[in-house]
Design an enzyme around this catalytic site. Structure first.
Site, PDB file in Angstrom:
ATOM      1  N   SER A   1       0.068   2.455  95.856  1.00  0.00           N
ATOM      2  CA  SER A   1       0.172   1.853  94.522  1.00  0.00           C
ATOM      3  C   SER A   1      -0.455   2.727  93.438  1.00  0.00           C
ATOM      4  O   SER A   1      -0.270   2.466  92.259  1.00  0.00           O
ATOM      5  CB  SER A   1      -0.497   0.476  94.520  1.00  0.00           C
TER       6      SER A   1
ATOM      7  N   LYS B   1      -7.086   0.041  91.528  1.00  0.00           N
ATOM      8  CA  LYS B   1      -6.157   0.038  90.395  1.00  0.00           C
ATOM      9  C   LYS B   1      -6.876   0.597  89.174  1.00  0.00           C
ATOM     10  O   LYS B   1      -8.095   0.737  89.156  1.00  0.00           O
ATOM     11  CB  LYS B   1      -5.704  -1.389  90.075  1.00  0.00           C
TER      12      LYS B   1
END
Lengths: 196, 196
Positions: free
Chosen positions: A117, A154
């Site tokens: 991701s 993230k």
DNA sequence: TCGCTAAGTGAACATTTGTTCTCTAGCAAT
DNA sequence: ATTGCTAGAGAACAAATGTTCACTTAGCGA
């Protein structure tokens, strides 16, 4: 007191041995490792390396490596630009990987990265993130957060006064935490190892 | 075969000692460190820890820590709220980073990366490449080569029996060396540091 | 060429090493 | 209680340890 070429070679052999075993061998073994025939020669080499600052002794007179021992040579040239002049290979300086990556060992954890991701940020599956544990972070920081009881890496961002977690991969959705954002730490470094 | 509480404590004491000295002490010293009165007890503790996989011995019967010795579970840290399932992955203790990345210290150089020609491989400008110096490499390896007297980092590939250097960025051309390809070394690792 | 210095050899030495053995104390289960 | 089991204590042991000594060798400058 110029650093002798021979001693530098001995130091390299010692570093290789230590890298393999995480420990310095006994004098008898050192004879083989250093290619010397007598233990007294080994003793002299070790004492020379101690004077050069690469080794030290515990209160029990055991030999142990110092911080200098773990310094690596950092090439002065950059890649790809720069003028090699590789014959001399001059201008290499010492560089301690641990101290560079982990300034605060007690608050730092190494977290293996799983998933893709963050691929556009150059963080791949299998990499190891150096995470400094703290509760505060700024927008733009890459963070390790706890979402739905799982760790996730993230980019932290802020939108209209609310935090959100932005992946670096268009295939993944932006995460907008419902309540309080739970932060595990801030990613301050990255380690990757190629091949096995 | 349960991991004894006492042994876990001994392991912790050993890890502390190792963190301080980068070496395991002798049996006599271990008596003090572990709080035991007899060396035979020390011997038993060490053998138990070996069976548990935290210690090993060199061919010379010296005690050395294993990879397990340096592992530190994420669960060991206080995680605010909830028990994340971190899939059994474990962190590695700080000082093991160096040994993890650099198996052959004497043949390894750290090379700062400049430019974005390998951006799709997750190698960014400002990263530090861990380069093992050698003359041979295989297709697929990321290498540091010398082209037109300049150092460059590219993926080594082979086409019709000839080596070529492939960037990981469509904006850059493939490099087909005219004569002999000069190899500086193979990239075996990568280090990145965020923020200052 | 002559010395001088430093590096390495090889033997001798008292200590220390790690192992093995027996023995004791504590604990758990019955 | 009694039985078994394990952790640790303590002594004894051969083997290996690290240090010191005197000696040889190689390199370097005058």
């Amino acid at each position: 007191m110029t650093e002798s070429t021979k001693d530098a070679e001995y130091l390299g052999l010692l570093q290789n041995y230590y890298a393999a075993w995480h420990s310095l061998p006994s004098y008898n073994r050192l004879c083989e490792v250093l290619g010397l025939a007598s233990r007294s020669a080994v003793s002299k080499v070790l004492n020379r390396l101690r004077e050069a600052g690469f080794l030290d002794r515990t209160p029990d007179a055991m030999w142990v490596p110092t911080a200098h021992f773990f310094e690596r040579s950092l090439a002065a040239f950059h890649v790809p630009a720069g003028t090699p002049d590789h014959a001399g290979e001059a201008g290499v300086e010492a560089f301690a990987v641990d101290a560079y990556l982990i300034p605060k060992p007690s608050h730092t954890t190494l977290v293996p990265v799983k998933g893709d991701s963050m691929i556009d940020a150059g963080i791949f599956s299998g990499d190891i993130a150096v995470v400094e544990q703290r509760v505060a972070a700024q927008a733009g920081d890459i963070v390790v957060a706890i979402v739905d009881n799982e760790f996730t890496i993230k980019t932290l961002d802020m939108e209209r006064g609310k935090y959100l977690l932005r992946p670096a991969n268009p295939a993944y959705p932006v995460i907008r935490p419902r309540g309080q954002l739970e932060l595990f730490g801030v990613v301050v470094g990255l380690i990757r190892k190629y091949r096995s």
